[in-house]
Enzyme design. Structure first.
Site, PDB file in Angstrom:
ATOM      1  N   ARG A  28      27.940  43.734 102.992  1.00  0.00           N
ATOM      2  CA  ARG A  28      28.431  43.605 101.610  1.00  0.00           C
ATOM      3  C   ARG A  28      29.131  44.847 101.083  1.00  0.00           C
ATOM      4  O   ARG A  28      29.539  44.877  99.933  1.00  0.00           O
ATOM      5  CB  ARG A  28      27.297  43.159 100.683  1.00  0.00           C
ATOM      6  CG  ARG A  28      26.768  41.818 101.104  1.00  0.00           C
ATOM      7  CD  ARG A  28      25.902  41.088 100.112  1.00  0.00           C
ATOM      8  NE  ARG A  28      25.360  39.960 100.843  1.00  0.00           N
ATOM      9  CZ  ARG A  28      24.233  40.020 101.566  1.00  0.00           C
ATOM     10  NH1 ARG A  28      23.484  41.101 101.539  1.00  0.00           N
ATOM     11  NH2 ARG A  28      23.841  38.976 102.269  1.00  0.00           N
ATOM     12  N   THR A  47      22.322  43.639 105.736  1.00  0.00           N
ATOM     13  CA  THR A  47      23.590  43.066 105.294  1.00  0.00           C
ATOM     14  C   THR A  47      24.064  43.701 103.996  1.00  0.00           C
ATOM     15  O   THR A  47      25.209  43.524 103.598  1.00  0.00           O
ATOM     16  CB  THR A  47      23.429  41.551 105.051  1.00  0.00           C
ATOM     17  OG1 THR A  47      22.357  41.363 104.101  1.00  0.00           O
ATOM     18  CG2 THR A  47      23.090  40.806 106.332  1.00  0.00           C
ATOM     19  N   GLU A  99      12.874  35.451 106.810  1.00  0.00           N
ATOM     20  CA  GLU A  99      12.780  34.166 107.505  1.00  0.00           C
ATOM     21  C   GLU A  99      12.136  34.337 108.883  1.00  0.00           C
ATOM     22  O   GLU A  99      11.875  33.363 109.584  1.00  0.00           O
ATOM     23  CB  GLU A  99      14.174  33.542 107.663  1.00  0.00           C
ATOM     24  CG  GLU A  99      14.605  32.689 106.479  1.00  0.00           C
ATOM     25  CD  GLU A  99      14.903  33.482 105.223  1.00  0.00           C
ATOM     26  OE1 GLU A  99      15.694  34.417 105.287  1.00  0.00           O
ATOM     27  OE2 GLU A  99      14.320  33.167 104.176  1.00  0.00           O
ATOM     28  N   ASP A 103      12.023  29.855  99.129  1.00  0.00           N
ATOM     29  CA  ASP A 103      13.067  30.860  99.382  1.00  0.00           C
ATOM     30  C   ASP A 103      13.766  31.237  98.077  1.00  0.00           C
ATOM     31  O   ASP A 103      14.966  31.520  98.066  1.00  0.00           O
ATOM     32  CB  ASP A 103      14.085  30.341 100.424  1.00  0.00           C
ATOM     33  CG  ASP A 103      15.014  31.432 100.950  1.00  0.00           C
ATOM     34  OD1 ASP A 103      14.694  32.618 100.819  1.00  0.00           O
ATOM     35  OD2 ASP A 103      16.079  31.071 101.493  1.00  0.00           O
ATOM     36  N   LYS A 146      17.977  32.910  92.520  1.00  0.00           N
ATOM     37  CA  LYS A 146      18.144  31.599  93.144  1.00  0.00           C
ATOM     38  C   LYS A 146      17.447  30.478  92.381  1.00  0.00           C
ATOM     39  O   LYS A 146      17.847  29.324  92.473  1.00  0.00           O
ATOM     40  CB  LYS A 146      17.564  31.627  94.562  1.00  0.00           C
ATOM     41  CG  LYS A 146      18.510  32.092  95.655  1.00  0.00           C
ATOM     42  CD  LYS A 146      17.829  31.830  96.995  1.00  0.00           C
ATOM     43  CE  LYS A 146      18.600  32.378  98.169  1.00  0.00           C
ATOM     44  NZ  LYS A 146      17.865  32.135  99.433  1.00  0.00           N
ATOM     45  N   TRP A 174      23.960  35.446  96.603  1.00  0.00           N
ATOM     46  CA  TRP A 174      24.315  36.872  96.518  1.00  0.00           C
ATOM     47  C   TRP A 174      25.686  37.100  95.898  1.00  0.00           C
ATOM     48  O   TRP A 174      26.031  38.242  95.567  1.00  0.00           O
ATOM     49  CB  TRP A 174      24.292  37.500  97.926  1.00  0.00           C
ATOM     50  CG  TRP A 174      25.255  36.809  98.829  1.00  0.00           C
ATOM     51  CD1 TRP A 174      25.001  35.728  99.626  1.00  0.00           C
ATOM     52  CD2 TRP A 174      26.651  37.079  98.956  1.00  0.00           C
ATOM     53  NE1 TRP A 174      26.153  35.314 100.239  1.00  0.00           N
ATOM     54  CE2 TRP A 174      27.181  36.130  99.843  1.00  0.00           C
ATOM     55  CE3 TRP A 174      27.503  38.039  98.395  1.00  0.00           C
ATOM     56  CZ2 TRP A 174      28.521  36.099 100.187  1.00  0.00           C
ATOM     57  CZ3 TRP A 174      28.851  38.008  98.737  1.00  0.00           C
ATOM     58  CH2 TRP A 174      29.344  37.045  99.632  1.00  0.00           C
ATOM     59  N   CYS A 179      19.141  24.809 117.287  1.00  0.00           N
ATOM     60  CA  CYS A 179      20.604  24.762 117.166  1.00  0.00           C
ATOM     61  C   CYS A 179      21.123  24.494 115.753  1.00  0.00           C
ATOM     62  O   CYS A 179      22.197  24.968 115.385  1.00  0.00           O
ATOM     63  CB  CYS A 179      21.185  23.680 118.081  1.00  0.00           C
ATOM     64  SG  CYS A 179      20.372  23.515 119.681  1.00  0.00           S
ATOM     65  N   HIS A 183      24.836  25.436 114.100  1.00  0.00           N
ATOM     66  CA  HIS A 183      25.846  24.441 114.490  1.00  0.00           C
ATOM     67  C   HIS A 183      25.887  23.228 113.570  1.00  0.00           C
ATOM     68  O   HIS A 183      26.778  22.391 113.696  1.00  0.00           O
ATOM     69  CB  HIS A 183      25.603  23.987 115.940  1.00  0.00           C
ATOM     70  CG  HIS A 183      25.879  25.055 116.952  1.00  0.00           C
ATOM     71  ND1 HIS A 183      27.151  25.416 117.311  1.00  0.00           N
ATOM     72  CD2 HIS A 183      25.045  25.851 117.666  1.00  0.00           C
ATOM     73  CE1 HIS A 183      27.088  26.386 118.231  1.00  0.00           C
ATOM     74  NE2 HIS A 183      25.827  26.670 118.455  1.00  0.00           N
TER      75      HIS A 183
HETATM   76  O1  PQQ Z   1      14.913  36.703 103.253  1.00  0.00           O
HETATM   77  C1  PQQ Z   1      15.745  37.485 103.730  1.00  0.00           C
HETATM   78  O2  PQQ Z   1      15.426  38.545 104.284  1.00  0.00           O
HETATM   79  C2  PQQ Z   1      17.172  37.106 103.594  1.00  0.00           C
HETATM   80  C3  PQQ Z   1      18.210  37.926 104.035  1.00  0.00           C
HETATM   81  C4  PQQ Z   1      19.547  37.500 103.850  1.00  0.00           C
HETATM   82  C5  PQQ Z   1      20.590  38.451 104.334  1.00  0.00           C
HETATM   83  O3  PQQ Z   1      20.229  39.604 104.673  1.00  0.00           O
HETATM   84  O4  PQQ Z   1      21.767  38.162 104.420  1.00  0.00           O
HETATM   85  C6  PQQ Z   1      19.785  36.249 103.193  1.00  0.00           C
HETATM   86  C7  PQQ Z   1      18.659  35.517 102.778  1.00  0.00           C
HETATM   87  N1  PQQ Z   1      17.403  35.939 102.989  1.00  0.00           N
HETATM   88  C8  PQQ Z   1      18.756  34.260 102.091  1.00  0.00           C
HETATM   89  O5  PQQ Z   1      17.736  33.655 101.729  1.00  0.00           O
HETATM   90  C9  PQQ Z   1      20.026  33.723 101.815  1.00  0.00           C
HETATM   91  O6  PQQ Z   1      20.160  32.656 101.187  1.00  0.00           O
HETATM   92  C10 PQQ Z   1      21.168  34.446 102.258  1.00  0.00           C
HETATM   93  C11 PQQ Z   1      22.528  34.132 102.175  1.00  0.00           C
HETATM   94  C12 PQQ Z   1      23.175  35.151 102.795  1.00  0.00           C
HETATM   95  C13 PQQ Z   1      24.602  35.292 103.025  1.00  0.00           C
HETATM   96  O7  PQQ Z   1      25.017  36.418 103.339  1.00  0.00           O
HETATM   97  O8  PQQ Z   1      25.339  34.296 102.900  1.00  0.00           O
HETATM   98  N2  PQQ Z   1      22.293  36.066 103.238  1.00  0.00           N
HETATM   99  C14 PQQ Z   1      21.050  35.658 102.930  1.00  0.00           C
HETATM  100 CA    CA Z   2      15.573  34.440 102.516  1.00  0.00          CA
END
Ligand code: PQQ
Ligand code: CA
Length: 669
Positions: free
Chosen positions: A112, A157, A175, A298, A325, A385, A595, A599
């Site tokens: 990001r 990220t 997760e 989540d 969320k 995000w 998968c 996918h």
């Molecule tokens: O629980 C986590 O550790 C975690 C990490 C990340 C991530 O680092 O991108 C996302 C999520 N959760 C998440 O729940 C989520 O919806 C999500 C969307 C994205 C994305 O970049 O599109 N990252 C993440």
């Molecule tokens: Ca998450």
């Protein structure tokens, strides 16, 4: 970039010349005082230059601009430095994230953005390293590993932030059974200054601090929560208030998702799905507010937080705002965490509202362990995000809101935390989706819109309906404008007060990142880094364009030529692969656990950045084992299934893919 420090960022907020930190200013408003481009002349906006980032996965970065140089990251955490006036490349830095790391994260190999401080550029790589790069030369200055040496699936990220001379960074992985934390490193040397865990560890060992001891009382130890990490990852939003010297962090979901599987006897599970305020120098806990006690869906609170002052009931309050969320927009007093108000910004069905103490009034069915529940918002979030902005002139916050339907069903095969091998990434999240179990698909409808929200009245001021969920973040300016990119490959400008659609330009892909604006030699530019992806974009899309990740920069009367756009090639449904129909049932289960997340559903989803296997060539499915075992795509982030699947499993998965394609093929084909 030599002169960028705390006071530089504070001074720049007054002029808006640069974009020196992730959210533009420390308050992370993404409001620029620049007004050369305005609602009156935005129709004359044209392309100044474009720059090919050479990436095929999601681009989520907010570019930074300092003194006419742009620093922008692309997928796989690769950083590019460009001349912000011409788009000419100055250098690129590739942290060489190993391809195998791609399968360690939930949601695409995205990044990001970067931070800039005293001549260094800081990037956190997907595989968990924090790296300082010389802003002039693009050479590495130092690097440190931010991850524990326990083999757990942590990834990064998010964009680092610079606070009182330290670089602050969190991580993701909730997760996969990790324990969330955030760390401060000396910006000069990379030495660790402090670390704060967001959830308690093993109660048989001493807690790191008082805050962890208090938090442990809200977790039920009979669930042995610490063996599945607990979650609460700080994977995106981090905001600093220099006046109060507080650092606000947004924490993520529980690990596993299912509350009853973590904490059979219940409990709020602090500090999941919360905003936590820490002392910015020491990392000590100051206050917290938990938006979703006992998170079960989540419902991360990692979404953008914005600091402002609002007049509420006649009183001037220092507030922090967030649209996490869970579908509610929150306004808190940021001096002490006091709950001021919350109201839902999209339809929600898990709670009817918040009481005056700031606790949700829940709908019991949302926690059912027997009945499937079409949870709204779904786990993708009413807002994810994608960056929010706040314009103090209009008094409105602008963010992409959405719904992506998913029915959640208890996963009976996920028996206990103990059944996961300690020290190994958790398998599964404790829930299934309707698709996995053949129960009725969700009846809620998907949408994506730009929401303009008044945080004082807690009401929508206006909205713009997009064609799909998963649209880009926002920028707002003193020129009375809101800019946003869309899932269906457009870059759009709106009147900030009325929501009137004033201008748009085509993009080479769907857009998920947020635009910025800056000034070089007296001219205002607007820039957006476009590249479809992220968790939704892995398997789905709303545009037929798949041009490589590209930075597009616009200027009044710009007349540069758009780069050539490329399209997805969608083959017809796969046909003719030999399979044993008796294998379809077990093949479904195998496909689902190995998968589907990348996918998608064969032949139903169109495929996003990652191909839908229902549209594969016959030879690909016939030779599936060649892709699964030490396959050619491991270097591009695909897992190697050598240890997890055998030859018979592959036959079952083939049966499911070909069987599904045959079942949905129109009779005429
Ligand atoms: O629980 C986590 O550790 C975690 C990490 C990340 C991530 O680092 O991108 C996302 C999520 N959760 C998440 O729940 C989520 O919806 C999500 C969307 C994205 C994305 O970049 O599109 N990252 C993440
Ligand atoms: Ca998450």
């Amino acid at each position: 970039a030599d002169q960028v420090n705390q006071s530089y960022i504070i001074e720049n907020a007054k002029t808006g010349k640069d974009w020196p930190t992730h959210g533009f200013d420390y308050a992370e408003t993404r409001f620029s005082p620049l007004s050369q481009i305005s609602a009156d002349n935005v129709e004359n906006l044209g392309l100044a230059w474009s720059y090919n980032l050479g990436s095929e996965r999601g681009v989520e970065a907010t570019p930074l601009v300092v003194d006419g140089v742009m620093y922008v990251s692309a997928s796989w955490s690769i950083v590019h430095a460009l001349d912000a006036k011409t788009g000419k490349k100055l250098w690129t830095y590739d942290p060489e994230v190993p391809g195998e790391a791609g399968s360690r994260g939930c949601c695409d190999v995205v990044n990001r953005g970067v931070a800039v401080h005293y001549g260094n550029v800081y990037v956190a790589s997907y595989d968990g390293r924090l790296i300082a790069i010389d802003a002039k030369t693009g050479e590495k200055v130092w690097e440190t590993n931010t991850l524990p040496d326990n083999g757990m699936s942590y990834t990064i990220t998010g964009a680092p932030r610079i606070v009182n001379g330290n670089v602050i960074i969190g991580n993701g992985g909730a997760e996969f059974g990790v324990r969330g934390y955030i760390t401060a490193y000396d910006a000069k040397t990379g030495a660790q200054k402090w670390r704060w865990y967001t959830v308690p560890g093993n109660p048989d060992e001493p807690f790191e601090n008082e805050a962890m001891a208090r938090a442990a009382k809200t977790w039920d130890p009979s669930g042995k929560y610490w063996e599945a990490g607990g979650g609460g990852t700080v994977w995106d939003s981090i905001v600093f208030d220099p006046d109060l010297n507080l650092l606000y962090i947004g924490t993520g979901n529980g690990s596993p998702w299912s509350h009853k599987k973590r904490s059979p006897e219940g409990g709020d599970n602090l500090y999941l799905s919360s905003i936590v305020a820490l002392n910015a120098d020491t990392g000590e806990y100051v206050w917290h507010y938990q938006a979703t006690p006992g998170d079960n869906w989540d419902y991360t609170s990692t979404q953008d937080m914005i600091l402002s002052e609002l007049t509420i009931d006649g009183e001037r309050r220092k507030v922090i705002m967030q649209a996490p969320k869970n579908g509610f927009f929150f306004v808190l007093d940021r001096t002490n965490g006091e709950f001021i108000s919350a109201d839902n910004y999209v339809d929600v069905n898990w709670a009817t509202g918040y009481d005056s103490n700031g606790r949700p009034i829940e709908v019991p069915e949302a926690r059912s362990m027997d009945e499937p529940f079409d949870i709204v918002p779904g786990p993708f979030g009413g807002h994810n995000w994608h960056s929010m902005s706040f314009n103090h002139q209009t008094g409105l916050a602008y963010f992409p809101s959405q719904h992506i339907p998913i029915t959640m069903v208890e996963d009976p095969s996920w028996e206990s935390i103990e059944s996961n091998e300690p020290g190994q990434p958790m398998s599964g999240i404790g829930w299934n989706t309707a698709f996995q179990l053949n129960v009725a698909p969700p009846s809620s409808k998907p949408f994506g819109r730009l929401t303009a929200w008044d945080p004082v009245t807690q009401q929508e001021a206006w909205r713009y309906e997009h064609v799909s969920p998963w649209n880009g973040g926002t920028l707002t300016t003193a020129g009375d404008l809101v800019f946003q990119g869309t899932a269906d490959a457009r870059f759009m400008a709106f009147n900030a007060q009325t929501g009137d659609h004033l201008w748009e330009s085509p993009m080479g892909t769907g857009v998920i990142a947020a635009p910025i604006t800056y000034e070089v030699d007296g001219t205002q530019y607007v820039s957006i880094a476009a590249g479809w992806g992220g968790v939704f974009g892995k398997s789905q899309r709303a545009s037929d364009l798949k041009t490589a990740g590209t930075v597009y920069t616009f200027v009044l009367n710009g007349d540069a030529e758009m780069p050539e756009f490329t399209k997805y090639q969608l083959n017809s449904l796969v046909s003719g692969v030999d399979y044993n129909p008796d294998f379809i049932g077990e093949g479904t289960a195998l496909y689902v656990s190995n998968c589907v997340f990348c996918h998608g559903v064969p032949g139903v989803d169109k495929g996003g950045n990652i191909p839908n296997l229902g549209y594969s060539k016959k030879s690909v499915i016939e030779n599936l084992d060649a892709f699964l075992f030490h396959g050619p795509f491991v270097s591009r982030g695909m897992p190697d299934f050598t240890e997890t699947l055998n030859e018979i499993d592959v036959e079952k998965i083939k049966a499911f893919i070909q069987g599904t394609a045959d079942a949905i093929r129109p009779k005429s084909q």
